[in-house]
Write a protein that holds these residues in place. Structure first.
Motif, mmCIF file in Angstrom:
data_model
loop_
_atom_site.group_PDB
_atom_site.id
_atom_site.type_symbol
_atom_site.label_atom_id
_atom_site.label_comp_id
_atom_site.label_asym_id
_atom_site.label_seq_id
_atom_site.Cartn_x
_atom_site.Cartn_y
_atom_site.Cartn_z
ATOM 1 N N VAL A 171 -43.744 117.369 -10.823
ATOM 2 C CA VAL A 171 -43.185 116.711 -12.008
ATOM 3 C C VAL A 171 -43.998 115.457 -12.299
ATOM 4 O O VAL A 171 -44.205 114.618 -11.408
ATOM 5 C CB VAL A 171 -41.701 116.329 -11.800
ATOM 6 C CG1 VAL A 171 -41.154 115.615 -13.036
ATOM 7 C CG2 VAL A 171 -40.871 117.566 -11.488
ATOM 8 N N SER B 259 -44.554 123.780 -13.470
ATOM 9 C CA SER B 259 -44.628 122.329 -13.348
ATOM 10 C C SER B 259 -43.905 121.723 -14.540
ATOM 11 O O SER B 259 -43.623 122.416 -15.524
ATOM 12 C CB SER B 259 -46.081 121.848 -13.289
ATOM 13 O OG SER B 259 -46.799 122.301 -14.424
ATOM 14 N N VAL B 260 -43.614 120.426 -14.466
ATOM 15 C CA VAL B 260 -42.756 119.781 -15.471
ATOM 16 C C VAL B 260 -43.363 118.448 -15.902
ATOM 17 O O VAL B 260 -43.895 117.700 -15.074
ATOM 18 C CB VAL B 260 -41.333 119.558 -14.911
ATOM 19 C CG1 VAL B 260 -40.466 118.782 -15.901
ATOM 20 C CG2 VAL B 260 -40.684 120.902 -14.569
ATOM 21 N N ALA C 138 -39.975 111.203 -10.812
ATOM 22 C CA ALA C 138 -41.088 112.138 -10.913
ATOM 23 C C ALA C 138 -41.990 112.012 -9.694
ATOM 24 O O ALA C 138 -41.903 111.060 -8.913
ATOM 25 C CB ALA C 138 -41.867 111.883 -12.202
#
Length: 265
Positions: free
Chosen positions: A103, A55-56, A122
């Protein structure tokens, strides 16, 4: 697209366990000049390709997410130069949106113009109580050029998006939450930790299923319901050839419907 080399690391990817943190580092307001756009594109591609990253988090620091594109840089451009520049800018944000993993944008301070458009790229937005968001391009005689006219209406509806884009006004964290522009508001000093906590929920999750879910939602939003359902059906059936599906269903059969999910709840 082939990305030019940049001289300074104005955007970088830090890997914290299973979370990739894309950090904007052009103080004081993280203005996105061409170098920053290229570096952002590279960081997004690195996060997408790194199997360790599940994940970011997008983060601009405690004072500012991003005040948008570099107006001084753009003011000196010819029409032909702007055509090329706009392609680089949009490609960078598209690369963020295309990361096949969850994100979350961690927003402190201003997220304006291109900064707001980056946050829109996002999947989820968490902002601090002192954050300000908006698309003020109309006040400069232009319009949002990195996804604002497309992603914002899909997120909050066309009427609300038009009001914000037509007037160029900025909204507070509280109003952004009410509009659906952000998903959670936290005290400023808790924003990054909250985003990291959200992102870490997926560190043990089924990566292929998460990718399929994100792709089905995003591609489905770009078409009609019938085509979207076909996209979903194809993605759903495709997961039946994966180890994630086998392990998940076997665990369900063994433990029953009350077993803890992969987020640890």
């Amino acid at each position: 697209m082939t990305l030019p080399e940049v001289e300074r690391p104005v955007v970088r990817l830090d890997v914290d366990g299973a979370v990739g943190v894309i950090r904007l580092s052009r103080p004081p307001l993280n203005v996105l000049d061409r170098a920053a756009q290229v570096a952002l594109h590279r960081a997004a591609e690195q996060a997408a390709a790194d199997d360790q990253v599940r994940s970011v988090v997008l983060h601009g620091g405690p004072r500012a997410f991003s005040a948008g594109a570099d107006i001084k840089e753009m003011a000196a451009m010819t029409h032909a130069e702007m055509v090329r520049h706009a392609a680089v800018l949009q490609a960078a944000f598209d690369a963020v949106a295309a990361i096949p993993k969850p994100v979350v944008a961690a927003i402190n301070g201003p997220a304006l113009g291109g900064g707001c458009e980056l946050a829109l790229s996002a999947d989820v937005r968490i902002c601090g109580t002192e954050a300000r968001l908006g698309l003020p391009e109309i006040l400069l005689g232009v319009i949002p050029g990195a996804g604002g006219t497309q992603r914002l209406p899909r997120l909050i509806g066309s009427a609300r998006a038009k009001e914000l884009i037509f007037t160029g006004r900025q909204v507070s964290a509280a109003e952004a939450l009410e509009l659906g522009l952000v998903d959670l508001v936290k005290p400023t000093d808790q924003v990054l930790d909250s985003a990291l906590q959200w992102a870490r929920r997926f560190e043990a999750g089924p990566a292929l299923a998460l990718h399929a879910a994100k792709t089905a939602i995003d591609r489905g939003l770009a078409t009609d319901l019938a085509a979207g359902l076909a996209i979903e059906q194809t993605a759903f059936a495709g997961l039946f050839g994966t180890a994630d599906r086998t392990a998940g269903m076997q665990r369900f059969i063994a433990d029953g419907p009350g077993h803890a999910d992969f987020t640890g709840r």
